[in-house]
Every structure is written in C-alpha cells, then in structure tokens.
Enzyme design. Structure first.
Site, PDB file in Angstrom:
ATOM      1  N   GLY A   3      30.792  -0.283  48.351  1.00  0.00           N
ATOM      2  CA  GLY A   3      29.967   0.814  47.858  1.00  0.00           C
ATOM      3  C   GLY A   3      28.570   0.378  47.447  1.00  0.00           C
ATOM      4  N   GLY A  17      22.985   3.771  44.615  1.00  0.00           N
ATOM      5  CA  GLY A  17      23.301   3.822  43.201  1.00  0.00           C
ATOM      6  C   GLY A  17      23.614   2.476  42.574  1.00  0.00           C
ATOM      7  N   ILE A  18      24.692   2.465  41.790  1.00  0.00           N
ATOM      8  CA  ILE A  18      25.095   1.286  41.035  1.00  0.00           C
ATOM      9  C   ILE A  18      25.348   0.095  41.942  1.00  0.00           C
ATOM     10  CG2 ILE A  18      26.845   0.365  39.475  1.00  0.00           C
ATOM     11  CD1 ILE A  18      27.412   3.335  38.733  1.00  0.00           C
ATOM     12  N   GLY A  19      26.068   0.334  43.029  1.00  0.00           N
ATOM     13  CA  GLY A  19      26.402  -0.750  43.934  1.00  0.00           C
ATOM     14  C   GLY A  19      25.175  -1.390  44.553  1.00  0.00           C
ATOM     15  N   LEU A  50      37.416   2.421  53.418  1.00  0.00           N
ATOM     16  CA  LEU A  50      38.472   2.172  52.432  1.00  0.00           C
ATOM     17  C   LEU A  50      39.595   3.198  52.468  1.00  0.00           C
ATOM     18  CD1 LEU A  50      36.242   0.977  49.506  1.00  0.00           C
ATOM     19  CD2 LEU A  50      38.198  -0.300  50.395  1.00  0.00           C
ATOM     20  N   TYR A  68      45.934  21.094  44.827  1.00  0.00           N
ATOM     21  CA  TYR A  68      44.861  20.110  44.648  1.00  0.00           C
ATOM     22  C   TYR A  68      43.825  20.566  43.622  1.00  0.00           C
ATOM     23  CZ  TYR A  68      40.950  17.016  45.791  1.00  0.00           C
ATOM     24  OH  TYR A  68      39.923  16.107  45.728  1.00  0.00           O
TER      25      TYR A  68
END
Length: 321
Positions: A42, A46-48, A95, A200
């Site tokens: 990821g 963003g963060i990754g 993934l 869901y």
C-alpha cells in the site's frame, strides 16, 4: 473523547512523539538504513507513500508491491527524483487474491534478497459488497487474509535474515482504532457476509478486518517468542491521514528502544490499549486456526462449514484472556 482531543492538538505521549510529529522526526535517531530491505504494501499513496519516501531517504532498499503497477512506478519516480540513489523494486501484488500473494512471494524469493522489515499497510474500505476470487468477503480478504498469507510465506526469510545479520527483524501490521467497533463472533459473521450480500455492512466489515489485524499481531508475537525467532511484530493505529505527517510505524521500525518488544498496539508512537476482544489470546488463536483453513480450502462454497469446530477446538491451550 480525551484521546481525540489529544490527537487533534498533538499532545506528546510517553515516547515524546505525537500526531503532529513527522516521519522524518520519528526516524531521525536512525538516519542510516543502508543495510535494510523493506517490503511495504500500500505504498502508492498516503501513509504508505510517505513511509516509503522516508525509508528511502534513510537508505533502505524498498520493495513496493502493488495491484496498480503504474501507481507504484509513479511512487518510485517521485522518490528517486528526490533521492536518486534510492533502490526501489516494484512488483505485482493483489492482496485480495491468495494466488497473487503466492506468486509475489515466489518472485521475491527468486531475487535472493534479505528481508528486515515487513510493513503490512495496504487496506480498503467499501460500502459496496464484494467477494474475492477465493470466496472471502473482499475487505477481510484484502486487509487481513492477504497479509496473513504474505507474512506466513515471508517469515522464514525474515528469520534467516535476522540470524545472518544479527539485526532484529520487524513486522508492522496497520490496524485502526475502529477495531473496537466490532463485537460478536468473528468467523460466523465473516461467513455470513461472504455468502449473503444483504447482511453486509461496510463499516462493520472494516472493523472486523482491523480487529483481525490486531489479533494476528498478538498470536504471531506468541508464536515468534515460542520459536525463539529474532523477529518482532507490532500493530499500529495510523489515525487521520495527513500528507507527510507522522506514522507511528516509522518509529516502530527504526527505534532501538523497541528491541524485543512484540505483540503490542501503538497509536502515534505510544503504546495504547486494544478492545477487550483485541486482547484475547483465545480469540487470536481461534482466528489463526480459521485463517489456516481459509488458506487450505479448495472449495469456497464449503469454506466456512468448519468454523464451529474451529471455535470449539482452536486455542484450547490459551484459555485465559
């Protein structure tokens, strides 16, 4: 409410860091990582992406697996434009597909690289129901099960690298405070939303996947300790995403004060409590056993028929929470 206020004002915790600390500040004590190889899932945004940028700045060799190769190549280009000496390898990984995870790991092993850091960061949230090619609800498949298999298949390499280098390996699982929002029985609920679209709920499915990340961390830490492996695993809550701001996992992978610390949950570089279910050793063992069956089942239509046996038999040697 207090924790939210502390986050928003950037109040420092025991580590000296807060939600306003930058990734560069957190890694400042460990400026040179030239001997380190890291896999970051990821990492295309963003963060990754910021984690990858700062680790590259510190000299680490990066492997960036991604479903969208163009996005990964764009990330690589941005990083190398800033740090021309950075060594970055882009590889294909979806993934949500167990086959893709196995293919990625086989390709990685063929490169004969060491592996010091595994940062399981990739994740998804969707209000729309979906089921993976393996018959698993898509959010759970992507956020948890794919990372479970990825970690399982890379663990031997990490242990070997730690033994050969003498440097402790580190696994970081990115969870969320939203793991506290899930209550109920994990596997029956997963079975329900994997089979029945009408049941869901996107937020609850996400909370389930993040709780699974927390429980995976707890059980893997126990197993690593039992094996005597020089590898630790910890879990982090990334908080609200802001470009180029801190991510506690950067501290987790570089801070020597965390040597031999494993199975913990961190928020903004500071240890934090999990939900009651997230701290349950028996739930962690049961989820692990269920995950192994999900990986080995050849027929998605019968995948969850085993869950009642799992819940009654798995983790019998961990009866205390």
């Amino acid at each position: 409410m207090l924790e939210t206020v502390k986050y928003l004002i950037g109040s420092a915790g025991a580590s000296g860091f807060s939600s306003k600390s930058t990734a560069e500040q957190v890694t400042d004590r460990c400026p040179h990582l030239r001997s380190v190889t890291a896999i970051i899932t990821g990492a295309t945004s963003g963060i990754g992406a910021e984690t990858a940028r700062v680790l590259a700045k510190r000299g680490a060799r990066l492997v960036l697996p991604a479903r969208n190769l163009k996005a990964a190549e764009d990330t690589k280009a941005r990083i190398t434009s800033e740090f021309p000496q950075a060594e970055i390898i882009v590889m294909t990984l979806d993934l949500s597909s167990l086959h893709s995870v196995r293919t990625f790991v086989a390709h990685f092993h063929s490169l004969n690289l060491p592996l010091n850091l595994l940062i399981n960061n990739a994740g998804r949230f969707s209000y729309d129901h979906g089921v993976s090619e393996d018959g698993i609800e898509m959010t759970f498949a992507t956020n948890y099960l794919g990372h479970f298999l990825l970690t399982k298949l890379l663990l031997e390499k990490m242990i070997e690298t730690a033994e050969a280098s003498g440097v402790q390996g580190r696994i970081v699982n990115v969870a969320s405070h939203l793991h506290t929002w899930f209550s109920g029985d994990l596997i029956p609920y997963l079975a329900l939303i994997s089979k029945d679209k009408s049941e869901y709920d996107g937020t609850r499915a996400y909370a389930l996947s993040k709780l699974a990340n927390v429980l995976h961390t707890k059980e893997l830490a126990r197993r690593l300790k039992e094996m005597g492996a020089n590898v630790t695993v910890n879990c982090v809550h990334p908080g609200i995403v802001r470009t180029r701001l801190t991510r506690e996992r950067d501290g987790l992978v570089t801070d020597t004060r965390l040597a031999n610390i494993s199975g913990r949950y961190y928020s903004d570089c500071n240890e934090a409590p999990t939900s009651k279910m997230g701290s349950s050793l028996s739930e962690a063992a049961r989820l692990w056993a269920a995950s192994e069956i999900m990986l080995s089942s050849a027929d998605p239509n019968t995948l969850f028929n085993h869950y009642s046996n799992i819940l009654s038999s798995a983790g019998t040697h961990h009866t205390s929470n």
